[in-house]
Write a protein that holds these residues in place. Structure first.
Motif, PDB file in Angstrom:
ATOM      1  N   MET A  12      -9.140  -9.593   0.865  1.00 29.85           N
ATOM      2  CA  MET A  12      -9.962  -8.150   0.430  1.00 29.85           C
ATOM      3  C   MET A  12      -9.005  -7.267   0.198  1.00 29.85           C
ATOM      4  N   SER A  13      -9.116  -6.602  -0.680  1.00 23.81           N
ATOM      5  CA  SER A  13      -8.268  -5.441  -1.149  1.00 23.81           C
ATOM      6  C   SER A  13      -8.966  -4.180  -0.629  1.00 23.81           C
ATOM      7  N   ILE A  14      -7.996  -3.049  -0.405  1.00 23.97           N
ATOM      8  CA  ILE A  14      -8.451  -1.573   0.128  1.00 23.97           C
ATOM      9  C   ILE A  14      -8.616  -0.936  -1.295  1.00 23.97           C
ATOM     10  N   PRO A  15      -9.999  -0.424  -1.340  1.00 23.42           N
ATOM     11  CA  PRO A  15     -10.262   0.396  -2.630  1.00 23.42           C
ATOM     12  C   PRO A  15      -9.055   1.639  -2.681  1.00 23.42           C
ATOM     13  N   ARG A  16      -8.463   1.652  -4.006  1.00 23.77           N
ATOM     14  CA  ARG A  16      -7.265   2.770  -4.087  1.00 23.77           C
ATOM     15  C   ARG A  16      -7.711   3.981  -3.570  1.00 23.77           C
ATOM     16  N   PRO A  17      -8.774   4.615  -3.619  1.00 27.00           N
ATOM     17  CA  PRO A  17      -8.798   6.166  -3.218  1.00 27.00           C
ATOM     18  C   PRO A  17      -8.576   5.995  -1.707  1.00 27.00           C
ATOM     19  N   THR A  18      -9.300   5.027  -1.153  1.00 27.96           N
ATOM     20  CA  THR A  18      -9.139   4.846   0.511  1.00 27.96           C
ATOM     21  C   THR A  18      -7.676   4.626   0.864  1.00 27.96           C
TER      22      THR A  18
ATOM     23  N   GLY B 187       0.645  -6.397   3.437  1.00 28.04           N
ATOM     24  CA  GLY B 187       0.712  -4.898   3.449  1.00 28.04           C
ATOM     25  C   GLY B 187       1.195  -4.324   2.392  1.00 28.04           C
ATOM     26  N   SER B 188       1.787  -5.221   1.134  1.00 29.85           N
ATOM     27  CA  SER B 188       2.550  -4.778   0.116  1.00 29.85           C
ATOM     28  C   SER B 188       1.874  -3.738  -0.785  1.00 29.85           C
ATOM     29  N   ALA B 189       0.677  -3.339  -0.751  1.00 28.10           N
ATOM     30  CA  ALA B 189      -0.122  -2.454  -1.423  1.00 28.10           C
ATOM     31  C   ALA B 189       0.132  -1.247  -0.606  1.00 28.10           C
ATOM     32  N   VAL B 190       0.242  -1.312   0.776  1.00 25.42           N
ATOM     33  CA  VAL B 190       0.482  -0.070   1.608  1.00 25.42           C
ATOM     34  C   VAL B 190       1.821   0.462   1.405  1.00 25.42           C
ATOM     35  N   VAL B 191       2.949  -0.577   1.682  1.00 22.22           N
ATOM     36  CA  VAL B 191       4.348  -0.075   1.410  1.00 22.22           C
ATOM     37  C   VAL B 191       4.526   0.589  -0.083  1.00 22.22           C
TER      38      VAL B 191
ATOM     39  N   LEU C 239       8.910  -9.280  -3.374  1.00 22.03           N
ATOM     40  CA  LEU C 239       9.410 -10.507  -3.808  1.00 22.03           C
ATOM     41  C   LEU C 239       8.401 -11.535  -3.059  1.00 22.03           C
ATOM     42  N   ARG C 240       7.549 -11.319  -2.113  1.00 22.97           N
ATOM     43  CA  ARG C 240       6.665 -12.382  -1.318  1.00 22.97           C
ATOM     44  C   ARG C 240       5.377 -11.959  -1.574  1.00 22.97           C
ATOM     45  N   ALA C 241       4.268 -12.561  -1.965  1.00 26.15           N
ATOM     46  CA  ALA C 241       3.041 -12.376  -2.271  1.00 26.15           C
ATOM     47  C   ALA C 241       2.293 -12.186  -0.527  1.00 26.15           C
ATOM     48  N   ASP C 242       1.437 -11.241  -0.476  1.00 26.02           N
ATOM     49  CA  ASP C 242       0.736 -11.229   0.626  1.00 26.02           C
ATOM     50  C   ASP C 242       0.086 -12.684   0.974  1.00 26.02           C
TER      51      ASP C 242
ATOM     52  N   GLU D 128      14.500 -13.993   5.673  1.00 25.18           N
ATOM     53  CA  GLU D 128      14.047 -13.997   3.939  1.00 25.18           C
ATOM     54  C   GLU D 128      13.517 -12.704   3.604  1.00 25.18           C
ATOM     55  N   SER D 129      13.897 -12.194   2.184  1.00 22.51           N
ATOM     56  CA  SER D 129      13.545 -11.007   1.861  1.00 22.51           C
ATOM     57  C   SER D 129      11.968 -10.863   1.638  1.00 22.51           C
ATOM     58  N   VAL D 130      11.394  -9.511   1.827  1.00 21.34           N
ATOM     59  CA  VAL D 130      10.020  -9.586   1.297  1.00 21.34           C
ATOM     60  C   VAL D 130      10.206  -9.025   0.175  1.00 21.34           C
TER      61      VAL D 130
END
Length: 84
Positions: free
Chosen positions: A1-7, A51-55, A71-74, A82-84
């Motif tokens: 589930m992704s967070i709506p962009r405006p939120t 949390g990649s979208a938040v970052v 570099l690594r998908a949620d 390891e690098s995220v």
């Protein structure tokens, strides 16, 4: 589930306002505003990336010129160092 962009944009803006307020006085006094840097996030223990979208949104709001490479998908399982 992704967070709506405006939120996502609103929540990140509120968090930055709370954390940064008017800015960081020490950074303003000690760091050249035209300087650049590079950072890498690494796992310190086994984890599942999330949390990649938040970052990405945090850095977009702080400085739209910053490039973020995920570099690594949620949902990816990661080992220490390891690098995220």
């Amino acid at each position: 589930m992704s967070i709506p962009r405006p939120t996502l944009e609103h929540v990140v803006a509120l968090a930055l306002l709370e954390d940064l307020g008017g800015g960081d006085i020490t950074t303003a006094a000690c760091v050249d505003p035209h300087s650049s840097g590079r950072a890498e996030m690494r796992a310190r223990q086994p984890l599942v990336a999330c949390g990649s979208a938040v970052v990405c949104e945090v850095f977009r709001q702080l400085d739209p010129t910053v490039r973020v490479s995920v570099l690594r998908a949620d949902g990816s399982h990661m080992a220490p160092n390891e690098s995220v």
